[in-house]
Design a protein around this motif. Structure first.
Motif, PDB file in Angstrom:
ATOM      1  N   ARG A   8       0.767  -0.972   0.255  1.00 18.20           N
ATOM      2  CA  ARG A   8      -0.044  -0.136  -0.240  1.00 18.20           C
ATOM      3  C   ARG A   8       0.823   1.217  -0.039  1.00 18.20           C
ATOM      4  O   ARG A   8       1.711   1.293  -0.085  1.00 18.20           O
ATOM      5  N   TRP A   9       0.497   2.705  -0.982  1.00 19.40           N
ATOM      6  CA  TRP A   9       1.256   3.775  -0.499  1.00 19.40           C
ATOM      7  C   TRP A   9       0.448   4.255   1.011  1.00 19.40           C
ATOM      8  O   TRP A   9      -0.683   4.240   1.531  1.00 19.40           O
ATOM      9  N   LEU A  10       1.677   4.245   1.738  1.00 13.35           N
ATOM     10  CA  LEU A  10       1.512   4.125   2.823  1.00 13.35           C
ATOM     11  C   LEU A  10       2.394   5.859   3.567  1.00 13.35           C
ATOM     12  O   LEU A  10       3.117   5.980   2.836  1.00 13.35           O
ATOM     13  N   HIS A  11       2.568   6.746   5.229  1.00 17.40           N
ATOM     14  CA  HIS A  11       3.579   6.985   4.870  1.00 17.40           C
ATOM     15  C   HIS A  11       3.785   7.698   6.562  1.00 17.40           C
ATOM     16  O   HIS A  11       2.848   7.095   7.674  1.00 17.40           O
ATOM     17  N   VAL A  12       4.546   7.907   7.170  1.00 16.65           N
ATOM     18  CA  VAL A  12       4.803   7.780   8.343  1.00 16.65           C
ATOM     19  C   VAL A  12       5.251   9.549   8.725  1.00 16.65           C
ATOM     20  O   VAL A  12       5.784  10.277   8.396  1.00 16.65           O
ATOM     21  N   ALA A  13       4.238  10.287   9.262  1.00 17.00           N
ATOM     22  CA  ALA A  13       3.991  12.199   9.779  1.00 17.00           C
ATOM     23  C   ALA A  13       4.594  12.209  10.083  1.00 17.00           C
ATOM     24  O   ALA A  13       5.484  11.923  11.150  1.00 17.00           O
ATOM     25  N   ALA A  14       5.123  13.694  10.062  1.00 20.18           N
ATOM     26  CA  ALA A  14       6.183  14.454  11.296  1.00 20.18           C
ATOM     27  C   ALA A  14       6.074  15.821  11.783  1.00 20.18           C
ATOM     28  O   ALA A  14       5.876  17.009  11.017  1.00 20.18           O
ATOM     29  N   GLU A 119     -10.017  14.249   1.073  1.00 25.78           N
ATOM     30  CA  GLU A 119      -8.995  14.293   0.182  1.00 25.78           C
ATOM     31  C   GLU A 119      -8.180  13.014   1.204  1.00 25.78           C
ATOM     32  O   GLU A 119      -8.081  12.229   2.399  1.00 25.78           O
ATOM     33  N   PRO A 120      -7.178  12.575   0.713  1.00 29.62           N
ATOM     34  CA  PRO A 120      -6.018  11.684   1.015  1.00 29.62           C
ATOM     35  C   PRO A 120      -5.284  12.844   2.340  1.00 29.62           C
ATOM     36  O   PRO A 120      -5.036  13.531   2.346  1.00 29.62           O
ATOM     37  N   THR A 121      -5.339  11.554   3.172  1.00 27.82           N
ATOM     38  CA  THR A 121      -4.805  13.116   4.767  1.00 27.82           C
ATOM     39  C   THR A 121      -3.407  12.710   5.749  1.00 27.82           C
ATOM     40  O   THR A 121      -2.839  12.297   4.780  1.00 27.82           O
ATOM     41  N   ASN A 122      -3.486  13.404   6.590  1.00 22.45           N
ATOM     42  CA  ASN A 122      -2.234  13.510   7.149  1.00 22.45           C
ATOM     43  C   ASN A 122      -1.996  11.926   8.449  1.00 22.45           C
ATOM     44  O   ASN A 122      -2.623  12.089   9.560  1.00 22.45           O
ATOM     45  N   ASP A 133      -1.768   4.684   6.100  1.00 20.75           N
ATOM     46  CA  ASP A 133      -2.848   4.642   5.026  1.00 20.75           C
ATOM     47  C   ASP A 133      -3.058   6.115   4.209  1.00 20.75           C
ATOM     48  O   ASP A 133      -4.457   5.540   5.182  1.00 20.75           O
ATOM     49  N   HIS A 134      -2.467   6.991   4.034  1.00 23.85           N
ATOM     50  CA  HIS A 134      -3.093   8.046   3.974  1.00 23.85           C
ATOM     51  C   HIS A 134      -3.947   8.404   2.726  1.00 23.85           C
ATOM     52  O   HIS A 134      -5.345   9.187   3.172  1.00 23.85           O
ATOM     53  N   ARG A 135      -4.579   7.145   1.612  1.00 25.47           N
ATOM     54  CA  ARG A 135      -5.365   7.480   0.663  1.00 25.47           C
ATOM     55  C   ARG A 135      -6.961   7.110   1.167  1.00 25.47           C
ATOM     56  O   ARG A 135      -8.046   7.054   0.942  1.00 25.47           O
ATOM     57  N   GLU A 136      -6.941   5.430   2.249  1.00 29.61           N
ATOM     58  CA  GLU A 136      -7.916   4.611   2.208  1.00 29.61           C
ATOM     59  C   GLU A 136      -8.340   4.697   4.101  1.00 29.61           C
ATOM     60  O   GLU A 136      -9.015   4.228   4.128  1.00 29.61           O
ATOM     61  N   GLY A 137      -7.171   4.574   4.789  1.00 30.81           N
ATOM     62  CA  GLY A 137      -7.537   4.534   6.275  1.00 30.81           C
ATOM     63  C   GLY A 137      -7.276   3.455   6.675  1.00 30.81           C
ATOM     64  O   GLY A 137      -7.341   2.343   7.898  1.00 30.81           O
ATOM     65  N   THR A 138      -6.492   2.108   5.577  1.00 28.70           N
ATOM     66  CA  THR A 138      -6.624   0.794   6.170  1.00 28.70           C
ATOM     67  C   THR A 138      -5.566  -0.281   7.156  1.00 28.70           C
ATOM     68  O   THR A 138      -5.794  -1.100   7.862  1.00 28.70           O
ATOM     69  N   ILE A 139      -4.424   1.165   7.015  1.00 26.34           N
ATOM     70  CA  ILE A 139      -3.809   1.058   8.202  1.00 26.34           C
ATOM     71  C   ILE A 139      -3.471   1.713   8.891  1.00 26.34           C
ATOM     72  O   ILE A 139      -2.999   2.877   8.315  1.00 26.34           O
ATOM     73  N   ARG A 140      -3.228   1.686  10.146  1.00 30.59           N
ATOM     74  CA  ARG A 140      -3.175   2.683  11.454  1.00 30.59           C
ATOM     75  C   ARG A 140      -2.830   2.551  12.404  1.00 30.59           C
ATOM     76  O   ARG A 140      -3.002   2.582  13.054  1.00 30.59           O
ATOM     77  N   GLU A 141      -1.034   1.606  12.120  1.00 28.53           N
ATOM     78  CA  GLU A 141      -0.421   1.382  12.859  1.00 28.53           C
ATOM     79  C   GLU A 141       0.571   1.975  13.981  1.00 28.53           C
ATOM     80  O   GLU A 141       1.529   2.932  13.462  1.00 28.53           O
ATOM     81  N   PRO A 142       0.200   2.566  15.411  1.00 27.11           N
ATOM     82  CA  PRO A 142       0.722   2.892  15.966  1.00 27.11           C
ATOM     83  C   PRO A 142       2.688   3.225  16.045  1.00 27.11           C
ATOM     84  O   PRO A 142       2.858   1.794  16.553  1.00 27.11           O
ATOM     85  N   LEU A 143       3.505   3.446  16.339  1.00 27.60           N
ATOM     86  CA  LEU A 143       4.604   3.166  16.178  1.00 27.60           C
ATOM     87  C   LEU A 143       5.843   3.322  17.450  1.00 27.60           C
ATOM     88  O   LEU A 143       6.485   3.189  18.000  1.00 27.60           O
ATOM     89  N   GLY A 144       5.050   4.622  18.326  1.00 25.53           N
ATOM     90  CA  GLY A 144       5.200   5.440  19.597  1.00 25.53           C
ATOM     91  C   GLY A 144       5.532   6.732  19.361  1.00 25.53           C
ATOM     92  O   GLY A 144       4.751   7.748  18.849  1.00 25.53           O
ATOM     93  N   GLU A 145       6.495   7.091  20.123  1.00 27.32           N
ATOM     94  CA  GLU A 145       6.696   8.344  21.094  1.00 27.32           C
ATOM     95  C   GLU A 145       7.690   9.153  19.837  1.00 27.32           C
ATOM     96  O   GLU A 145       8.747   8.153  19.474  1.00 27.32           O
TER      97      GLU A 145
END
Length: 304
Positions: A8-14, A119-122, A133-145
């Motif tokens: 999937r197209w994924l991201h990790v925001a800063a 829209e694709p979100t953050n 998953d900033h386009r469909e929200g299928t993955i929302r996996e917490p990575l930590g602080e």
């Protein structure tokens, strides 16, 4: 981070320490905020953003008996069209404020769903740092602080339309590029888990370079020159935007004036500023920090 990972197209925001706020108020209600709830500002450059906010509010209010409500927005002024997530910030806080006013148990999740409808979100809408998953929200996996970090944000001239950018994402990429994204995302997750800013910076830099395979511009020579001259650990970019940030440990960031001097050339950046990496998520505050800059009155909520 942004790229193809796990199919999937994924991201990790800063997320950074610039915040937007919103409050939902009964239309015409007397309150300590009544002086500014009647002030409606819609400059031409922001009308598209306000239309997105109205669409998000419509999603939250759908299939409900919602009284006349107006949502006021304010806070930090975020540059639009450069990848700073200004639309997401407005959408998220506005829909979360309305969701909270309507008694929803999880305003942040409601806000994410509303944003994705528009829209694709953050992923900065969610708490901490999140693989998203900033386009469909299928993955929302917490990575930590996030580990403590200072950033120097650099905004060169130019604009990027995020929606158009996402529509143009490539259908196929090589196995070599996919492996590069995999290694970068894994290093990012490991760096967050261990609090290793060096690892996180290497992952972000790798993702910034790989972004050319998304259709983004290459890393400007000035970014690399500033990073080397000031001892930055690496850099990150708005993958669907023009903004860059150099990454430093706390206490290690130079002043914006030093970056401007090293940058050189023409044209100069439109903005250079010192910010901090912070945890994502929507919070609440008993006091609003600044005057509002827009009041959204959704027609569907006001009876047509």
């Amino acid at each position: 981070m942004q790229g193809m990972y796990r199919g999937r197209w994924l991201h990790v925001a800063a997320p950074i320490d610039r915040f937007r706020w919103a409050v939902a108020l009964a239309d015409g209600a007397e309150s300590e905020h009544s002086a500014w709830t009647t002030r409606v500002l819609e400059p031409a450059r922001d009308r598209r953003s306000w239309r997105k906010v109205r669409a998000g509010l419509a999603h939250v209010a759908s299939r409900r008996d919602v009284p006349p409500i107006r949502v006021a927005l304010g806070g930090a002024v975020l540059s639009r069209g450069v990848g700073m997530g200004s639309s997401t910030a407005d959408l998220a806080v506005a829909t979360a404020a309305l969701s909270d006013a309507l008694g929803d148990p999880s305003p942040s999740e409601t806000a994410v769903d509303a944003c994705l409808e528009v829209e694709p979100t953050n992923g900065s809408v969610l708490t901490g740092l999140v693989l998203f998953d900033h386009r469909e929200g299928t993955i929302r996996e917490p990575l930590g602080e996030p580990p403590p970090a200072e950033l120097v944000l650099v905004q060169p001239p130019g604009l990027v339309d995020t929606e158009s950018f996402n529509r143009r994402l490539p259908r196929r990429v090589s196995a070599e590029v996919l492996d590069g994204w995999r290694r970068a995302f894994e290093l990012c997750a490991a760096g967050i888990e261990s609090g290793d800013l060096h690892a996180l910076a290497r992952a972000a830099t790798s993702s910034a370079k790989l972004a050319t395979h998304l259709g983004a511009t290459p890393t400007p020579e000035a970014v690399e020159r500033c990073a080397e001259a000031t001892g930055a650990l690496g850099w990150l970019r708005a993958h669907s935007g023009t903004v860059w940030s150099l990454i430093y440990p706390i206490g290690g960031a130079p002043d914006a004036s030093e970056i401007l001097e090293i940058w050189g050339g023409a044209p100069p950046p439109e903005q250079v500023s010192n910010v901090r990496l912070v945890r994502g998520g929507i919070g609440s505050s008993p006091a609003l920090p600044s005057p509002c800059d827009a009041v959204i009155l959704p027609p569907h909520i006001r009876g047509g």
